[in-house]
Design an enzyme around this catalytic site. Structure first.
Site, PDB file in Angstrom:
ATOM      1  N   GLU A   1       0.586  -1.155   0.378  1.00 40.43           N
ATOM      2  CA  GLU A   1      -0.368  -0.215   0.058  1.00 40.43           C
ATOM      3  C   GLU A   1       0.962   1.124   0.319  1.00 40.43           C
ATOM      4  O   GLU A   1       0.878   1.939   0.943  1.00 40.43           O
ATOM      5  CB  GLU A   1      -1.050  -0.270   1.645  1.00 40.43           C
ATOM      6  CG  GLU A   1      -0.426  -0.151   2.859  1.00 40.43           C
ATOM      7  CD  GLU A   1       0.129  -1.615   2.805  1.00 40.43           C
ATOM      8  OE1 GLU A   1       0.335  -2.520   1.933  1.00 40.43           O
ATOM      9  OE2 GLU A   1       0.547  -1.527   4.448  1.00 40.43           O
TER      10      GLU A   1
ATOM     11  N   TYR B   1      -4.282 -10.374  10.176  1.00 39.66           N
ATOM     12  CA  TYR B   1      -5.640 -10.467   9.233  1.00 39.66           C
ATOM     13  C   TYR B   1      -7.516 -10.451   9.457  1.00 39.66           C
ATOM     14  O   TYR B   1      -8.398  -9.968   9.425  1.00 39.66           O
ATOM     15  CB  TYR B   1      -5.229 -10.729   7.038  1.00 39.66           C
ATOM     16  CG  TYR B   1      -4.554  -9.976   7.016  1.00 39.66           C
ATOM     17  CD1 TYR B   1      -2.696  -9.951   7.241  1.00 39.66           C
ATOM     18  CD2 TYR B   1      -3.994  -9.396   5.529  1.00 39.66           C
ATOM     19  CE1 TYR B   1      -1.605 -10.014   6.664  1.00 39.66           C
ATOM     20  CE2 TYR B   1      -2.944  -8.689   5.669  1.00 39.66           C
ATOM     21  CZ  TYR B   1      -1.763  -9.180   6.332  1.00 39.66           C
ATOM     22  OH  TYR B   1      -0.330  -8.494   5.576  1.00 39.66           O
TER      23      TYR B   1
ATOM     24  N   HIS C   1      -8.112  -3.988  -1.071  1.00 38.68           N
ATOM     25  CA  HIS C   1      -7.350  -3.722   0.744  1.00 38.68           C
ATOM     26  C   HIS C   1      -6.540  -3.169  -0.029  1.00 38.68           C
ATOM     27  O   HIS C   1      -6.564  -2.548   0.951  1.00 38.68           O
ATOM     28  CB  HIS C   1      -6.346  -5.627   0.128  1.00 38.68           C
ATOM     29  CG  HIS C   1      -5.529  -5.476   1.910  1.00 38.68           C
ATOM     30  ND1 HIS C   1      -6.332  -6.286   2.100  1.00 38.68           N
ATOM     31  CD2 HIS C   1      -4.588  -4.831   1.833  1.00 38.68           C
ATOM     32  CE1 HIS C   1      -5.218  -5.938   3.054  1.00 38.68           C
ATOM     33  NE2 HIS C   1      -3.920  -6.161   3.312  1.00 38.68           N
ATOM     34  N   GLU C   2      -5.447  -2.963  -0.895  1.00 41.67           N
ATOM     35  CA  GLU C   2      -4.241  -1.634  -1.067  1.00 41.67           C
ATOM     36  C   GLU C   2      -4.717  -0.347  -0.657  1.00 41.67           C
ATOM     37  O   GLU C   2      -4.603   0.702  -0.108  1.00 41.67           O
ATOM     38  CB  GLU C   2      -3.631  -1.396  -1.888  1.00 41.67           C
ATOM     39  CG  GLU C   2      -2.946  -3.578  -2.086  1.00 41.67           C
ATOM     40  CD  GLU C   2      -2.427  -3.873  -0.688  1.00 41.67           C
ATOM     41  OE1 GLU C   2      -1.862  -2.771   0.326  1.00 41.67           O
ATOM     42  OE2 GLU C   2      -2.457  -5.021  -1.097  1.00 41.67           O
TER      43      GLU C   2
ATOM     44  N   HIS D   1      -5.937   0.183   2.745  1.00 40.68           N
ATOM     45  CA  HIS D   1      -4.909   0.600   3.604  1.00 40.68           C
ATOM     46  C   HIS D   1      -4.774   2.440   3.372  1.00 40.68           C
ATOM     47  O   HIS D   1      -4.113   3.234   4.273  1.00 40.68           O
ATOM     48  CB  HIS D   1      -3.353   0.450   3.506  1.00 40.68           C
ATOM     49  CG  HIS D   1      -3.161  -0.902   4.213  1.00 40.68           C
ATOM     50  ND1 HIS D   1      -3.431  -1.549   5.604  1.00 40.68           N
ATOM     51  CD2 HIS D   1      -2.941  -1.945   3.013  1.00 40.68           C
ATOM     52  CE1 HIS D   1      -3.276  -3.009   5.758  1.00 40.68           C
ATOM     53  NE2 HIS D   1      -2.586  -3.067   4.083  1.00 40.68           N
TER      54      HIS D   1
ATOM     55  N   ASP E   1       8.734  -9.601  10.402  1.00 42.00           N
ATOM     56  CA  ASP E   1       8.973 -11.110   9.393  1.00 42.00           C
ATOM     57  C   ASP E   1       8.580 -11.863  10.057  1.00 42.00           C
ATOM     58  O   ASP E   1       7.609 -13.006   9.127  1.00 42.00           O
ATOM     59  CB  ASP E   1       9.279 -10.459   8.065  1.00 42.00           C
ATOM     60  CG  ASP E   1       9.182  -9.225   7.157  1.00 42.00           C
ATOM     61  OD1 ASP E   1       8.414  -8.965   6.705  1.00 42.00           O
ATOM     62  OD2 ASP E   1      10.340 -10.200   6.236  1.00 42.00           O
TER      63      ASP E   1
ATOM     64  N   GLU F   1      -3.558  -4.352   9.581  1.00 45.13           N
ATOM     65  CA  GLU F   1      -4.048  -5.010   8.397  1.00 45.13           C
ATOM     66  C   GLU F   1      -5.622  -5.904   9.081  1.00 45.13           C
ATOM     67  O   GLU F   1      -6.924  -6.425   7.344  1.00 45.13           O
ATOM     68  CB  GLU F   1      -3.192  -6.777   8.336  1.00 45.13           C
ATOM     69  CG  GLU F   1      -1.852  -5.822   8.064  1.00 45.13           C
ATOM     70  CD  GLU F   1      -1.802  -5.582   6.387  1.00 45.13           C
ATOM     71  OE1 GLU F   1      -2.789  -6.063   5.787  1.00 45.13           O
ATOM     72  OE2 GLU F   1      -0.758  -4.781   6.037  1.00 45.13           O
TER      73      GLU F   1
HETATM   74  N1  BES Z   1       1.145  -4.514   3.775  1.00 40.93           N
HETATM   75  C1  BES Z   1       0.993  -5.785   3.642  1.00 40.93           C
HETATM   76  C2  BES Z   1       1.726  -6.053   2.219  1.00 40.93           C
HETATM   77  C3  BES Z   1       2.936  -6.366   3.715  1.00 40.93           C
HETATM   78  C4  BES Z   1       2.856  -6.962   5.086  1.00 40.93           C
HETATM   79  C5  BES Z   1       4.575  -6.389   3.181  1.00 40.93           C
HETATM   80  C6  BES Z   1       3.854  -6.745   5.887  1.00 40.93           C
HETATM   81  C7  BES Z   1       5.324  -6.599   3.944  1.00 40.93           C
HETATM   82  C8  BES Z   1       4.954  -6.776   5.483  1.00 40.93           C
HETATM   83  C9  BES Z   1      -0.490  -5.611   2.094  1.00 40.93           C
HETATM   84  O1  BES Z   1      -1.052  -4.719   2.539  1.00 40.93           O
HETATM   85  C10 BES Z   1      -0.812  -7.338   2.463  1.00 40.93           C
HETATM   86  O2  BES Z   1      -1.935  -7.577   3.277  1.00 40.93           O
HETATM   87  N2  BES Z   1      -0.781  -7.137   1.085  1.00 40.93           N
HETATM   88  C11 BES Z   1      -1.620  -9.033   0.947  1.00 40.93           C
HETATM   89  C12 BES Z   1      -2.901  -8.845  -0.428  1.00 40.93           C
HETATM   90  C13 BES Z   1      -4.028  -8.910   0.326  1.00 40.93           C
HETATM   91  C14 BES Z   1      -5.055  -8.755  -1.197  1.00 40.93           C
HETATM   92  C15 BES Z   1      -4.003 -10.148   1.560  1.00 40.93           C
HETATM   93  C16 BES Z   1      -0.432  -9.780   0.155  1.00 40.93           C
HETATM   94  O3  BES Z   1       0.349  -9.040  -0.489  1.00 40.93           O
HETATM   95  O4  BES Z   1      -0.486 -11.196   0.686  1.00 40.93           O
HETATM   96 ZN    ZN Z   2      -2.999  -4.921   3.797  1.00 43.74          ZN
END
Ligand code: BES
Ligand code: ZN
Length: 591
Positions: free
Chosen positions: A260, A371, A284-285, A288, A363, A307
């Site tokens: 995002e 989520y 989703h993005e 955010h 991470d 999330e």
């Molecule tokens: N912010 C996240 C991606 C993220 C989280 C990157 C933690 C690094 C550390 C992003 O908004 C996200 O949740 N992406 C999901 C897709 C979404 C549709 C659930 C993904 O990348 O799977």
């Molecule tokens: Zn997210």
């Protein structure tokens, strides 16, 4: 906390970057100037986060005054957080400037060869700072508790285009120099840069898509509803605060689905499937822009405030733009992913909304638990107070905390004051505590339901108990991605090979151009040792670097000795094309 920064003494307010992208050396090099506010008048040392950076020089200056060299020391690195950079700050200084370069293996950057791009002619670079990787390409206070504005000058080879998640200042085309300005204060994890053969296709007055030229038309078609999503979200939660909302489609090695980054979401190309069935990712993005970018988790333990809220918002947006049917399918699939994530978790606290992170790289705790449990929590509150009241409550939460970083305790206080108190006794404190700390879905949850997916299960059962392939194929011809995924995922893990082969031939699963469908199919193929799918699976695992789509395949393979061998063979070919964070995950798994 996942930072070394002494933010009780100094807080960065504005950042000035001047960086050169050197594709031969795979390094970003230049200067980062941090303009700060002093919180502790006696403090003499500012501590910054870094990881694998070379520090060439550090200077300091008083307000409006000249730069002079200052002393610094780089502490030994820890695996979780990198190295603290300790800078001596003279009394009266209000800025420091660090001259540095990033490592070719910087965890927050991926340097791609021309062969790894769609166009095959030019190299590509992109950054991914969340959660704590900004420190691998900028020296800064790398914590979501600090917000800063920034200006950046980025110098790249003349034939390439640089895009940052900020306002672009008009510049000379073909000069190789790009300037950006971020006027809203953001946390460091939202700083983002991409460099490549990028072209822009407008979709509406304030939305558009950056892609390599070959993908421009397909991407603009896939994401054409973005403006509708923005209007839907604004109607629910108030004005969009960031000016433009664009998307930038990355090469397939991008390790996430989407990120995002403010004003320009970075996205995987694996959602461009031709029928808009995977654009919940955009919802989703985009969401955010309220939950996360506007109101930000103060620490990574509070990640569910980003999330969980966003997942709830995402499905509300999908409901407005595409209808309840799709939103409910997404809710059911989310619930299944939640159960799986809880099984996969090795640290008990990671099964709750509030993982204990002390000493850990955030991470390492990453999963869909915050989520999905977070979204279910908000749906529970919605059911108790009614949609209208809950929508007004959320809007007020965003309005009253805009451009702030917030903790779970702050949310609970706001909840109690502005929602729970409106209907005393309807939600108990014990229930709230259970939502935060339970390793399971609380009994008070409102369980989603999907007629569409129940029909898929009926078709599955009819076929499994001897129904014709023709009848199944006819029903399936109307299925969306979600229905396909549910069908394949809910098939037994041991099936007759003849039946699998017949299904594969008729439904063209091994050759599915849809990466989500192919993913669940390959998992079924691994479980059944259906080897006819393996060559296509290997090509898939080499071409795609999105962790969610490849890590489960490696994990499934690694569960048997034969499979482990195959996993190692595939990984040996695929690894160099993967992003450093995907490499990290798989190195640990396949060691
Ligand atoms: N912010 C996240 C991606 C993220 C989280 C990157 C933690 C690094 C550390 C992003 O908004 C996200 O949740 N992406 C999901 C897709 C979404 C549709 C659930 C993904 O990348 O799977
Ligand atoms: Zn997210």
């Amino acid at each position: 906390m996942a930072t070394y920064a002494n933010i009780d003494a100094f807080v960065t307010k504005h950042l000035l970057l001047d960086l050169t992208a050197d594709f031969d050396a795979k390094t970003l090099r230049g200067t980062a100037e941090l303009q700060f506010e002093r919180r502790d008048p006696r403090a003499t040392e500012m501590v910054l986060d870094t990881r694998d950076l070379q520090i060439w020089r550090v200077e300091s200056a008083p307000p409006g005054g000249a730069w002079s060299d200052t002393t610094f020391r780089l502490d030994p690195a820890t695996p979780a957080f990198g190295s603290a950079l300790r800078v001596a700050v003279p009394a009266g200084a209000d800025r420091i400037r660090v001259t540095y370069s990033s490592s070719p293996a910087a965890r927050g950057l991926q340097w791609l060869t021309p062969a790894q791009t769609a166009g095959k002619k030019h190299p590509f670079l992109f950054s991914q700072a969340q959660a704590i990787h900004a420190r691998s390409f900028i020296t800064l206070q790398d914590t979501p508790g600090v917000r800063l504005t920034y200006d950046a000058t980025v110098r790249v080879p003349k034939e390439l285009v640089a895009v940052m998640a900020a306002e672009a200042r008009p510049g000379e085309v073909g000069s190789g120099v790009f300037q950006f300005h971020m006027p809203q204060p953001i946390p460091s994890y939202l700083i983002a840069l991409a460099v490549g053969d990028l072209t822009f296709t407008p979709m509406s007055e304030r939305t558009g898509v950056w892609t390599e030229p070959a993908m421009a038309a397909a991407a603009a078609r896939e994401f054409e509803d973005t403006e509708k999503m923005m209007k839907a979200t604004e109607a629910l939660y108030g004005p969009y605060r960031w000016g433009r909302y664009d998307l930038l489609v990355l090469p397939p090695s991008f390790p996430y689905g989407g990120m995002e980054n403010p004003r320009v979401t970075f996205a995987t190309p694996t959602v461009i499937v031709g029928d808009k069935s995977l654009v919940a990712l955009v919802a989703h993005e985009l969401a955010h822009s309220w939950s996360g970018n506007l109101v930000t988790n103060a620490t990574w333990t509070d990640f569910w405030l980003n999330e969980g809220f966003t997942t709830y918002l995402e499905r509300r947006i999908v409901e407005v733009v595409y209808g309840r049917r799709l939103a409910d399918m997404e809710r059911i699939i989310g619930l299944r992913d939640l159960a799986q994530a809880r099984k996969d978790a090795t640290v008990a606290g990671d099964r709750t909304l509030l993982p204990a992170l002390s000493g850990r790289d955030p991470d390492d705790a990453y999963s869909v638990v915050p989520y999905e449990q977070g979204a279910l929590f908000l749906s529970f509150l919605e059911s108790k107070f009614g949609r209208g009241a809950f929508d007004r409550f959320l809007r007020r939460w965003f309005d009253e905390h805009e451009f702030q970083s917030v903790t779970t305790a702050q949310f609970l206080e706001f909840l109690s004051k502005h929602l729970l108190s409106t209907k005393p006794g309807v939600v108990t404190d014990a229930q709230i505590q259970e939502w935060l700390h339970s390793e399971e879905v609380p009994g008070s949850a409102v369980m989603p339901q999907s007629d569409a997916l129940e029909k898929v299960e009926q078709a599955r059962d009819t076929w499994l108990s001897g129904g014709s392939m023709d009848a199944l194929a006819k029903t399936a011809s109307a299925w969306s991605t979600q229905e396909w995924v549910h069908f394949i995922d809910s098939l037994p893990r041991t099936m007759d090979t003849g039946k699998l082969a017949a299904m594969d031939q008729r439904l063209k699963l091994t050759d599915s151009p849809n990466p989500e469908i192919a993913h669940v199919w390959f998992r079924l193929a691994i479980a059944n040792r259906y080897r006819a799918a393996f060559p296509a699976m290997e090509r898939y695992m080499i071409a795609i670097g999105r962790r969610k789509l490849i890590v489960p395949l490696y994990r499934d393979l690694a569960a048997t000795p034969d499979g482990k061998k195959l996993a190692a063979q595939i990984y040996a070919k695929a690894r160099e094309g993967y992003h450093p964070v995907a490499q990290g995950t798989l190195d640990a798994m396949l060691k």
